[in-house]
Structure formats: structure tokens, C-alpha cells
Design a protein around this motif. Structure first.
Motif, PDB file in Angstrom:
ATOM      1  N   ALA A  74     -39.010   8.195 -19.390  1.00 26.18           N
ATOM      2  CA  ALA A  74     -37.735   8.917 -19.421  1.00 26.18           C
ATOM      3  C   ALA A  74     -37.186   8.924 -20.846  1.00 26.18           C
ATOM      4  CB  ALA A  74     -36.735   8.288 -18.452  1.00 26.18           C
ATOM      5  N   ASP A  75     -37.246   7.783 -21.528  1.00 23.46           N
ATOM      6  CA  ASP A  75     -36.786   7.716 -22.923  1.00 23.46           C
ATOM      7  C   ASP A  75     -37.580   8.673 -23.807  1.00 23.46           C
ATOM      8  OD1 ASP A  75     -34.890   5.795 -22.267  1.00 23.46           O
ATOM      9  OD2 ASP A  75     -36.153   4.105 -22.890  1.00 23.46           O
ATOM     10  N   LEU A  76     -38.879   8.758 -23.561  1.00 22.25           N
ATOM     11  CA  LEU A  76     -39.726   9.673 -24.319  1.00 22.25           C
ATOM     12  C   LEU A  76     -39.272  11.117 -24.126  1.00 22.25           C
ATOM     13  CD1 LEU A  76     -42.499  10.055 -25.920  1.00 22.25           C
ATOM     14  CD2 LEU A  76     -43.415  10.577 -23.680  1.00 22.25           C
ATOM     15  N   TYR A  77     -39.076  11.515 -22.875  1.00 26.97           N
ATOM     16  CA  TYR A  77     -38.608  12.878 -22.601  1.00 26.97           C
ATOM     17  C   TYR A  77     -37.235  13.121 -23.212  1.00 26.97           C
ATOM     18  CZ  TYR A  77     -42.395  14.351 -19.573  1.00 26.97           C
ATOM     19  OH  TYR A  77     -43.617  14.731 -19.099  1.00 26.97           O
ATOM     20  N   MET A  78     -36.375  12.111 -23.144  1.00 25.88           N
ATOM     21  CA  MET A  78     -35.027  12.253 -23.689  1.00 25.88           C
ATOM     22  C   MET A  78     -35.042  12.408 -25.208  1.00 25.88           C
ATOM     23  SD  MET A  78     -33.136   9.480 -21.200  1.00 25.88           S
ATOM     24  CE  MET A  78     -31.580   9.470 -22.064  1.00 25.88           C
ATOM     25  N   SER A  79     -36.087  11.940 -25.841  1.00 23.60           N
ATOM     26  CA  SER A  79     -36.180  12.092 -27.301  1.00 23.60           C
ATOM     27  C   SER A  79     -36.686  13.477 -27.703  1.00 23.60           C
ATOM     28  CB  SER A  79     -37.085  11.011 -27.900  1.00 23.60           C
ATOM     29  OG  SER A  79     -38.444  11.262 -27.587  1.00 23.60           O
ATOM     30  N   GLU A  80     -37.296  14.186 -26.760  1.00 24.56           N
ATOM     31  CA  GLU A  80     -37.875  15.497 -27.057  1.00 24.56           C
ATOM     32  C   GLU A  80     -37.117  16.668 -26.435  1.00 24.56           C
ATOM     33  OE1 GLU A  80     -40.381  15.975 -29.182  1.00 24.56           O
ATOM     34  OE2 GLU A  80     -40.533  13.814 -29.515  1.00 24.56           O
ATOM     35  N   PHE A  81     -36.325  16.391 -25.408  1.00 29.10           N
ATOM     36  CA  PHE A  81     -35.595  17.437 -24.700  1.00 29.10           C
ATOM     37  C   PHE A  81     -34.116  17.097 -24.655  1.00 29.10           C
ATOM     38  CE2 PHE A  81     -39.888  17.612 -22.948  1.00 29.10           C
ATOM     39  CZ  PHE A  81     -40.163  18.967 -23.001  1.00 29.10           C
ATOM     40  N   THR A  82     -33.281  18.119 -24.609  1.00 26.91           N
ATOM     41  CA  THR A  82     -31.849  17.897 -24.429  1.00 26.91           C
ATOM     42  C   THR A  82     -31.566  17.704 -22.943  1.00 26.91           C
ATOM     43  OG1 THR A  82     -31.307  20.234 -24.080  1.00 26.91           O
ATOM     44  CG2 THR A  82     -31.346  19.434 -26.384  1.00 26.91           C
ATOM     45  N   HIS A  83     -30.378  17.224 -22.666  1.00 27.24           N
ATOM     46  CA  HIS A  83     -29.982  17.067 -21.273  1.00 27.24           C
ATOM     47  C   HIS A  83     -29.999  18.429 -20.576  1.00 27.24           C
ATOM     48  CE1 HIS A  83     -27.027  14.976 -18.268  1.00 27.24           C
ATOM     49  NE2 HIS A  83     -28.123  15.396 -17.682  1.00 27.24           N
ATOM     50  N   GLN A  84     -29.569  19.463 -21.271  1.00 24.25           N
ATOM     51  CA  GLN A  84     -29.585  20.804 -20.671  1.00 24.25           C
ATOM     52  C   GLN A  84     -31.016  21.259 -20.390  1.00 24.25           C
ATOM     53  OE1 GLN A  84     -26.867  22.546 -19.523  1.00 24.25           O
ATOM     54  NE2 GLN A  84     -28.508  23.706 -18.538  1.00 24.25           N
ATOM     55  N   ASP A  85     -31.951  20.940 -21.292  1.00 21.61           N
ATOM     56  CA  ASP A  85     -33.363  21.264 -21.050  1.00 21.61           C
ATOM     57  C   ASP A  85     -33.838  20.634 -19.739  1.00 21.61           C
ATOM     58  OD1 ASP A  85     -33.616  22.619 -23.503  1.00 21.61           O
ATOM     59  OD2 ASP A  85     -34.423  20.843 -24.532  1.00 21.61           O
ATOM     60  N   VAL A  86     -33.504  19.378 -19.550  1.00 16.12           N
ATOM     61  CA  VAL A  86     -33.930  18.657 -18.352  1.00 16.12           C
ATOM     62  C   VAL A  86     -33.283  19.276 -17.111  1.00 16.12           C
ATOM     63  CG1 VAL A  86     -33.850  16.424 -17.154  1.00 16.12           C
ATOM     64  CG2 VAL A  86     -34.436  16.514 -19.582  1.00 16.12           C
ATOM     65  N   LYS A  87     -32.007  19.636 -17.213  1.00 19.88           N
ATOM     66  CA  LYS A  87     -31.339  20.296 -16.082  1.00 19.88           C
ATOM     67  C   LYS A  87     -32.024  21.621 -15.753  1.00 19.88           C
ATOM     68  CE  LYS A  87     -26.724  18.344 -16.747  1.00 19.88           C
ATOM     69  NZ  LYS A  87     -25.330  18.649 -17.088  1.00 19.88           N
ATOM     70  N   ASP A  88     -32.431  22.351 -16.788  1.00 20.14           N
ATOM     71  CA  ASP A  88     -33.143  23.621 -16.571  1.00 20.14           C
ATOM     72  C   ASP A  88     -34.506  23.390 -15.915  1.00 20.14           C
ATOM     73  OD1 ASP A  88     -30.984  24.952 -17.712  1.00 20.14           O
ATOM     74  OD2 ASP A  88     -31.976  25.251 -19.655  1.00 20.14           O
ATOM     75  N   LEU A  89     -35.195  22.331 -16.328  1.00 18.43           N
ATOM     76  CA  LEU A  89     -36.473  21.991 -15.706  1.00 18.43           C
ATOM     77  C   LEU A  89     -36.285  21.629 -14.231  1.00 18.43           C
ATOM     78  CD1 LEU A  89     -38.067  19.949 -18.616  1.00 18.43           C
ATOM     79  CD2 LEU A  89     -38.975  22.072 -17.645  1.00 18.43           C
ATOM     80  N   ILE A  90     -35.244  20.874 -13.946  1.00 20.02           N
ATOM     81  CA  ILE A  90     -34.937  20.530 -12.553  1.00 20.02           C
ATOM     82  C   ILE A  90     -34.691  21.804 -11.751  1.00 20.02           C
ATOM     83  CG2 ILE A  90     -33.188  19.491 -11.035  1.00 20.02           C
ATOM     84  CD1 ILE A  90     -32.941  17.246 -13.178  1.00 20.02           C
ATOM     85  N   GLN A  91     -33.936  22.702 -12.339  1.00 18.04           N
ATOM     86  CA  GLN A  91     -33.651  23.970 -11.666  1.00 18.04           C
ATOM     87  C   GLN A  91     -34.951  24.723 -11.373  1.00 18.04           C
ATOM     88  OE1 GLN A  91     -30.937  26.485 -13.849  1.00 18.04           O
ATOM     89  NE2 GLN A  91     -30.513  27.765 -12.077  1.00 18.04           N
TER      90      GLN A  91
END
Length: 132
Positions: A74-91
């Protein structure tokens, strides 16, 4: 002075809350995308090598280890993506196509592993050709 300290505490608490939400969403994305299912499949294969009378204890230690891995991923993804990016991926993973991709992740991993092994075998022949 109290106002300054109070302001600092409020800002700090909101930052911690934001980071927790980001990490929670990131773990949710990892689960929805099928990545965690791949870890589960790999670890279930490891468990088969453990004597049956020790599997319960092994599973406890393994789960603790997986939780550490999930946090680090999760820390790795958080270093490469923004929170909005992750929300978009979830969507995306909430769509029919995203759900299909998620359910196919372990199958794709297994088939991809086989393709990779076949490629590596062919690569050995190419390397031998040039190493002589």
C-alpha cells in the motif's frame, strides 16, 4: 499560544485521518484488483509443504507476515499514485469490466508464469548460441 497549539493539533489530526483514508482506499483497490488473491494463492501453495499438525501456527505467522506485506505494498502504491488515482481505480474495479479483470487475475498470473517459463527456456538456447 493555546490557539496555535490547537490549530497544530487539528491540522495534524486531519493529516493522519487523510493518510489513513488513503491507505484504506489503497488496500481496498489492491483487494478489488485481485492482487491480494494472488498472494493468497501463493501462500496456500506454501502451506501444503508444512506438516498438517503445524499448519494452524504457520497460518497465524503467515497472516501476520501478509499484513506487513499489504502495508508495504500500500505504501508503494501511495508513493506512485495520488489518492484520487486510487479512488478512480476503485471506481473502475466496480464496473463489470473491472470485476472481470479482478476475477481473472489469478488465472492470468498462472498462465503468464507458464508463458514466462517457456520464453526463458527459448532464451537459454539463444544465449548458448552466442556464448560459444
Amino acid at each position: 499560544m493555546r490557539k496555535l497549539l490547537f490549530t497544530f493539533v487539528v491540522i495534524f489530526a486531519s493529516q493522519v485521518s487523510f493518510a489513513q483514508d488513503f491507505k484504506t482506499d489503497t488496500k481496498k483497490y489492491m483487494d478489488m484488483s485481485g492482487q491480494l488473491a494472488i498472494f493468497e494463492k501463493l501462500t496456500s501453495q506454501l502451506e501444503e509443504n508444512i506438516p498438517s499438525d503445524k499448519r494452524a501456527d504457520f497460518r497465524k505467522d503467515l497472516n501476520a507476515s501478509l499484513n506487513v506485506l499489504k502495508d508495504k505494498m500500500a505504501d508503494l502504491y501511495m508513493s506512485e499514485f495520488t489518492h484520487q488515482d486510487v479512488k478512480d481505480l476503485i471506481q473502475f474495479y466496480e464496473t463489470p469490466l473491472g470485476k472481470k479483470l479482478s476475477t481473472k487475475s489469478t488465472i492470468l498470473m498462472e498462465k503468464g508464469e507458464k508463458v514466462g517459463q517457456e520464453w526463458a527456456m527459448g532464451l537459454q538456447g539463444i544465449m548458448m548460441k552466442y556464448m560459444q
